[in-house]
Design a protein around this motif. Structure first.
Motif, PDB file in Angstrom:
ATOM      1  N   SER A  30      -9.431   3.595   6.477  1.00  8.40           N
ATOM      2  CA  SER A  30      -8.403   2.264   6.476  1.00  8.40           C
ATOM      3  C   SER A  30      -7.101   2.531   5.142  1.00  8.40           C
ATOM      4  CB  SER A  30      -8.429   0.935   5.757  1.00  8.40           C
ATOM      5  OG  SER A  30      -9.920  -0.141   7.001  1.00  8.40           O
ATOM      6  N   GLU A  31      -5.769   2.165   5.072  1.00  7.77           N
ATOM      7  CA  GLU A  31      -4.873   2.489   4.016  1.00  7.77           C
ATOM      8  C   GLU A  31      -3.819   1.395   3.582  1.00  7.77           C
ATOM      9  OE1 GLU A  31      -0.904   5.379   3.768  1.00  7.77           O
ATOM     10  OE2 GLU A  31      -2.775   6.351   5.157  1.00  7.77           O
ATOM     11  N   ALA A  32      -4.144   1.384   2.617  1.00 11.78           N
ATOM     12  CA  ALA A  32      -3.170   0.170   1.792  1.00 11.78           C
ATOM     13  C   ALA A  32      -2.169   0.748   0.812  1.00 11.78           C
ATOM     14  CB  ALA A  32      -3.964  -1.319   1.272  1.00 11.78           C
ATOM     15  N   ARG A  33      -1.556   0.338   0.637  1.00 15.71           N
ATOM     16  CA  ARG A  33      -0.326   0.519  -0.075  1.00 15.71           C
ATOM     17  C   ARG A  33       0.720  -0.874  -0.582  1.00 15.71           C
ATOM     18  NH1 ARG A  33       4.008   4.407   2.466  1.00 15.71           N
ATOM     19  NH2 ARG A  33       2.252   5.024   3.163  1.00 15.71           N
ATOM     20  N   ILE A  34       0.836  -0.392  -2.115  1.00 13.01           N
ATOM     21  CA  ILE A  34       1.673  -1.136  -2.848  1.00 13.01           C
ATOM     22  C   ILE A  34       3.012  -0.937  -3.425  1.00 13.01           C
ATOM     23  CG2 ILE A  34       1.800  -3.262  -4.368  1.00 13.01           C
ATOM     24  CD1 ILE A  34      -1.607  -3.236  -5.139  1.00 13.01           C
ATOM     25  N   GLU A  35       3.908  -2.360  -2.699  1.00 16.41           N
ATOM     26  CA  GLU A  35       5.646  -1.348  -3.130  1.00 16.41           C
ATOM     27  C   GLU A  35       6.142  -2.514  -3.655  1.00 16.41           C
ATOM     28  OE1 GLU A  35       6.959  -0.262   0.726  1.00 16.41           O
ATOM     29  OE2 GLU A  35       6.666   1.294   0.839  1.00 16.41           O
ATOM     30  N   TYR A  36       7.166  -1.979  -4.856  1.00 20.93           N
ATOM     31  CA  TYR A  36       7.752  -3.546  -5.249  1.00 20.93           C
ATOM     32  C   TYR A  36       9.002  -3.190  -6.143  1.00 20.93           C
ATOM     33  CZ  TYR A  36       5.950  -0.631  -9.018  1.00 20.93           C
ATOM     34  OH  TYR A  36       4.626   0.676  -9.688  1.00 20.93           O
TER      35      TYR A  36
END
Length: 121
Positions: A30-36
Motif C-alpha cells: 500500500s502506498e500513500a502520498r500527501i500533496e498540498y
C-alpha cells in the motif's frame, strides 16, 4: 494551525484472484502520498510519501463435526462388535457356580489351624 491532523484511509481489497494462484502467502503493498500547495502550507515534520508492505496468509476453517460424529459412531459400532464376539465365545458366562457344583466337595483348606469358633474334636 499548529495542531496535528490525523487521516484514516479505508478500502476494500478483493482476494478472489488469490484462490486462482494457489499461493499460501500474498504480499500486499500500500502506498500513500500527501500533496498540498507548498505556497500556502509548510510541513516541518512527518511524511509526504510512505509505502507499507503487508503479508497476507490464507487460512482455511475446517468443520470438525463430521469427523467427531463419525469417530463416535465408529467407536460404538466397534465396541458392539467386540462385545458380540466375546459373548459368542462365552466370555460373559459365569462358570464359578458350575465348578463348585461339579466338584461335589468344598474347596480344600490349607494346613492352617481351624477357625477360632470351630468346635474341638
Amino acid at each position: 494551525m499548529q495542531q496535528p491532523l490525523e487521516f484514516m484511509i479505508k478500502g476494500n481489497v478483493s482476494f478472489q484472484w488469490v484462490s486462482q494462484t494457489q499461493q499460501q502467502k500474498v504480499s500486499l503493498v500500500s502506498e500513500a502520498r500527501i500533496e498540498y500547495e507548498e505556497k500556502k502550507y509548510t510541513q516541518k515534520e512527518g511524511f509526504v510519501q510512505r509505502q507499507v508492505q503487508t503479508l497476507v496468509e490464507r487460512s482455511e476453517v475446517y468443520n470438525y463435526l463430521p469427523i467427531i460424529v463419525g469417530s463416535s459412531v465408529g467407536g460404538l459400532v466397534l465396541l458392539a462388535l467386540i462385545t458380540a464376539a466375546l459373548y459368542k465365545f462365552g466370555f460373559f458366562k459365569r462358570q464359578y457356580k458350575q465348578r463348585m457344583e461339579g466338584d461335589g466337595a468344598e474347596p480344600a483348606q490349607s494346613g492352617a489351624s481351624p477357625p477360632p469358633n470351630a468346635p474341638k474334636q
